[in-house]
Write an enzyme that holds these catalytic residues in place. Structure first.
Site, PDB file in Angstrom:
ATOM      1  N   ASP A   1      -2.386  21.177 -19.067  1.00 49.41           N
ATOM      2  CA  ASP A   1      -3.050  21.440 -17.779  1.00 49.41           C
ATOM      3  C   ASP A   1      -2.898  22.893 -17.331  1.00 49.41           C
ATOM      4  OD1 ASP A   1      -2.359  18.174 -16.292  1.00 49.41           O
ATOM      5  OD2 ASP A   1      -3.755  18.847 -17.827  1.00 49.41           O
TER       6      ASP A   1
ATOM      7  N   LYS B   1      -0.583  15.778  -7.416  1.00 49.81           N
ATOM      8  CA  LYS B   1      -1.656  14.773  -7.539  1.00 49.81           C
ATOM      9  C   LYS B   1      -1.278  13.743  -8.603  1.00 49.81           C
ATOM     10  CE  LYS B   1      -5.267  15.864 -10.331  1.00 49.81           C
ATOM     11  NZ  LYS B   1      -5.572  14.941 -11.420  1.00 49.81           N
TER      12      LYS B   1
ATOM     13  N   ARG C   1     -10.947  10.426 -23.950  1.00 47.18           N
ATOM     14  CA  ARG C   1      -9.951   9.817 -23.063  1.00 47.18           C
ATOM     15  C   ARG C   1      -9.822   8.283 -23.276  1.00 47.18           C
ATOM     16  NH1 ARG C   1      -9.209  13.498 -18.868  1.00 47.18           N
ATOM     17  NH2 ARG C   1      -7.141  12.586 -18.597  1.00 47.18           N
TER      18      ARG C   1
HETATM   19  C1  EPZ Z   1      -2.653  12.702 -17.806  1.00 45.96           C
HETATM   20  O1  EPZ Z   1      -3.867  12.213 -18.323  1.00 45.96           O
HETATM   21  C2  EPZ Z   1      -3.031  13.658 -16.685  1.00 45.96           C
HETATM   22  N1  EPZ Z   1      -3.763  12.917 -15.657  1.00 45.96           N
HETATM   23  C3  EPZ Z   1      -3.887  14.790 -17.234  1.00 45.96           C
HETATM   24  O2  EPZ Z   1      -4.119  15.700 -16.170  1.00 45.96           O
HETATM   25  C4  EPZ Z   1      -3.089  15.506 -18.319  1.00 45.96           C
HETATM   26  O3  EPZ Z   1      -3.900  16.512 -18.894  1.00 45.96           O
HETATM   27  C5  EPZ Z   1      -2.666  14.505 -19.398  1.00 45.96           C
HETATM   28  O4  EPZ Z   1      -1.920  13.427 -18.802  1.00 45.96           O
HETATM   29  C6  EPZ Z   1      -1.776  15.139 -20.458  1.00 45.96           C
HETATM   30  O5  EPZ Z   1      -0.647  15.693 -19.853  1.00 45.96           O
HETATM   31  C7  EPZ Z   1      -3.058  12.157 -14.776  1.00 45.96           C
HETATM   32  O6  EPZ Z   1      -1.841  12.068 -14.829  1.00 45.96           O
HETATM   33  C8  EPZ Z   1      -3.865  11.443 -13.729  1.00 45.96           C
HETATM   34  P1  EPZ Z   1      -2.706  10.999 -21.907  1.00 45.96           P
HETATM   35  P2  EPZ Z   1      -3.845  10.949 -19.342  1.00 45.96           P
HETATM   36  O7  EPZ Z   1      -2.929   9.531 -21.888  1.00 45.96           O
HETATM   37  O8  EPZ Z   1      -2.720  10.060 -19.018  1.00 45.96           O
HETATM   38  C9  EPZ Z   1      -4.632  10.214 -26.143  1.00 45.96           C
HETATM   39  C10 EPZ Z   1      -5.371  17.038 -14.737  1.00 45.96           C
HETATM   40  O9  EPZ Z   1      -5.867  18.130 -15.012  1.00 45.96           O
HETATM   41  N2  EPZ Z   1      -4.653   8.794 -25.770  1.00 45.96           N
HETATM   42  O10 EPZ Z   1      -1.310  11.515 -21.817  1.00 45.96           O
HETATM   43  O11 EPZ Z   1      -5.217  10.368 -19.380  1.00 45.96           O
HETATM   44  C11 EPZ Z   1      -5.599  11.060 -25.329  1.00 45.96           C
HETATM   45  O12 EPZ Z   1      -6.907  11.025 -25.889  1.00 45.96           O
HETATM   46  C12 EPZ Z   1      -5.474  15.899 -15.731  1.00 45.96           C
HETATM   47  O13 EPZ Z   1      -4.710  16.790 -13.700  1.00 45.96           O
HETATM   48  C13 EPZ Z   1      -5.110   7.855 -26.678  1.00 45.96           C
HETATM   49  O14 EPZ Z   1      -5.495   8.179 -27.800  1.00 45.96           O
HETATM   50  O15 EPZ Z   1      -3.546  11.661 -20.729  1.00 45.96           O
HETATM   51  C14 EPZ Z   1      -4.985  12.439 -25.416  1.00 45.96           C
HETATM   52  O16 EPZ Z   1      -5.366  13.025 -26.645  1.00 45.96           O
HETATM   53  C15 EPZ Z   1      -6.432  16.222 -16.854  1.00 45.96           C
HETATM   54  N3  EPZ Z   1      -5.114   6.533 -26.318  1.00 45.96           N
HETATM   55  C16 EPZ Z   1      -3.480  12.154 -25.471  1.00 45.96           C
HETATM   56  O17 EPZ Z   1      -3.360  10.769 -25.853  1.00 45.96           O
HETATM   57  C17 EPZ Z   1      -4.670   6.119 -25.086  1.00 45.96           C
HETATM   58  O18 EPZ Z   1      -4.689   4.897 -24.822  1.00 45.96           O
HETATM   59  C18 EPZ Z   1      -2.756  12.358 -24.151  1.00 45.96           C
HETATM   60  O19 EPZ Z   1      -3.461  11.610 -23.180  1.00 45.96           O
HETATM   61  C19 EPZ Z   1      -4.226   7.093 -24.167  1.00 45.96           C
HETATM   62  C20 EPZ Z   1      -4.213   8.422 -24.527  1.00 45.96           C
END
Ligand code: EPZ
Length: 420
Positions: free
Chosen positions: A307, A22, A121
């Site tokens: 995850d 996905k 998020r």
């Molecule tokens: C991706 O989410 C995945 N979703 C998530 O999977 C996964 O848990 C996550 O990466 C971490 O591996 C998809 O790929 C669609 P991040 P994403 O941006 O990109 C912080 C599932 O179960 N952050 O890597 O939204 C954030 O708060 C889902 O399939 C900022 O601070 O995650 C977090 O603490 C759930 N500012 C960390 O970075 C930003 O602009 C990692 O988030 C962006 C992120």
């Protein structure tokens, strides 16, 4: 609403075919916004999040057809650039249209995705990077208004934190930018790697693929001739089924997987006493007669994936001794703990760390899914619990697991989908 009724304890046997990822399909679908040609994607998982994103693209004017895991997409007919709230609120990964729409059209209006059960998020890193590329970004009435009338400019961008969809968004924006973009502290998840590989195969000069530093020479606004491709297998679905074998003390085989994407997960299962037979595309798990306790810290790839945290927390309830599980990526990713406690699990939460005292028997009960991976953890625990468990609000599961109950039934689980 649907719910799952599961009888436990249950043994599993046989093999299960893992679906396409996905979290690879989502950015690859938005990548087609950079293409002038029709694109065919295969091994596409037919799950709710994919259908939601396709609905969003059709609302923008694209045409799509998804049948038997084959997706035909044509975005040449896209004629407006507003990703509206009613869709984005149901699937926050819709933010992945931001980079491509801005790069292709020079402007777009994308609803702020908002938070979700596991955390706030934010998307500040996406927006900061686009501003460094010359975009004017304003937030008004819940929408991101992005403007780059002269197109985006290549920039030297250092991500303050590693962000998966942030990296994907900026890689896609950089592909059409004027000049060279250097991205530092990028995500290296396999889903990001496949996005970069498809861009490379579609003629974009991109180097550093698979590392935390990417260099991309943009086309200066010209759209790309995108190749057709097959989505990589879903490593999180695969990890979930490995945990199903381990938690039910069963040997099962996973087919159509990429074992090299699962090293951190199989490594932890080995530490718990499981063993494996592995080929290029299959993994057979042999369960531990008695699971050993485990310590886990969730981190970015290639370390242990957040995850898979909920699934391992469920597994740890059966291990002997105390397991310590620390969640470092999201501020609220222990919603499954209170539901597992309803099944009898002995878990103590202290901030971002859970201490799981294994060995207390689990008994079936009514439980409630709260987010995608927490839901799968409850299904796993229910297969080990004595008696009947009803897992409610399983629309969370349907977002990211294709045919979960059919796949588990085929492995011998006593599971059925019923209406509330
Ligand atoms: C991706 O989410 C995945 N979703 C998530 O999977 C996964 O848990 C996550 O990466 C971490 O591996 C998809 O790929 C669609 P991040 P994403 O941006 O990109 C912080 C599932 O179960 N952050 O890597 O939204 C954030 O708060 C889902 O399939 C900022 O601070 O995650 C977090 O603490 C759930 N500012 C960390 O970075 C930003 O602009 C990692 O988030 C962006 C992120």
């Amino acid at each position: 609403m649907d719910y799952l009724r599961i009888q436990g304890p249950t043994k599993l046997q046989g093999s299960v075919v893992i679906s396409g990822a996905k979290n690879a399909a989502l950015p690859l679908i938005t990548l087609t916004l950079l293409a002038h040609n029709k694109v065919t994607l295969t091994n596409v998982p037919e799950v709710a999040d994919i259908k939601t994103l396709l609905k969003l693209l059709r609302n923008l004017g694209a045409t799509s057809s998804l049948e038997n895991h084959v997706l035909h997409l044509d975005t040449s007919t896209v004629n407006h650039t507003m990703a509206n709230y009613d869709i984005v609120k149901t699937m926050r990964a819709s933010i992945l249209v931001l980079g491509p729409l801005l790069a292709r059209f020079g402007h777009c209006e994308v609803s702020l995705p908002g938070g979700c059960a596991i955390g706030q998020r934010p998307i500040d890193l996406h927006l900061k990077a686009l501003e460094q590329m010359g975009a004017q970004i304003t937030i008004h009435a819940g929408y991101v208004h992005a403007l780059a009338p002269e197109g985006l400019k290549g920039a030297h961008i250092i991500f303050d934190k590693i962000t998966v969809t942030g990296t994907a968004n900026i890689v896609m924006a950089a592909a059409l930018a004027h000049g060279k973009t250097i991205l530092v502290n990028c995500a290296k998840e396999p889903e990001v790697v496949q996005l970069c590989e498809i861009l490379r195969d579609s003629g974009i000069d991109i180097t550093g693929i698979g590392t935390s530093e990417l260099s991309i020479i943009g086309t200066g606004g010209k759209t790309i001739d995108m190749v057709d491709f097959e989505i990589i297998p879903d490593r999180i679905e695969a990890g979930t089924y490995l945990c199903a074998g381990a938690i039910t003390n069963s040997s099962i085989t996973l087919e159509h997987v990429r074992p090299d994407h699962l090293d951190a997960v199989t490594g932890k299962l080995e530490q718990m006493g499981c063993t494996f037979d592995i080929t290029d595309t299959t993994i057979t798990i042999h369960p531990a007669p008695q699971l050993k306790h485990i310590d886990i810290i969730t981190q970015e790839y290639p370390a242990f994936p957040t995850d898979m945290q909920a699934q391992f927390l469920a597994l740890a309830t059966l291990a002997n001794g105390t397991s310590i599980i620390e969640e470092r990526l999201f501020e609220n990713r222990f919603m499954h703990v209170s539901e597992l406690q309803r099944l009898g699990a002995d878990i103590k939460l202290n901030g971002h760390t859970a201490a799981v005292m294994g060995g207390t028997p689990l008994f079936g009960a009514d439980v409630m899914a709260t987010d995608l991976r927490a839901s799968s953890a409850l299904v796993l625990a229910a297969m080990a619990a004595e008696g009947t468990t009803n897992v409610h609000r399983i629309y969370h599961l349907d977002r990211g697991y294709e045919n979960l109950e059919q796949k588990l039934q085929a492995l011998g689980a006593k599971i059925e989908r019923l209406k509330e």
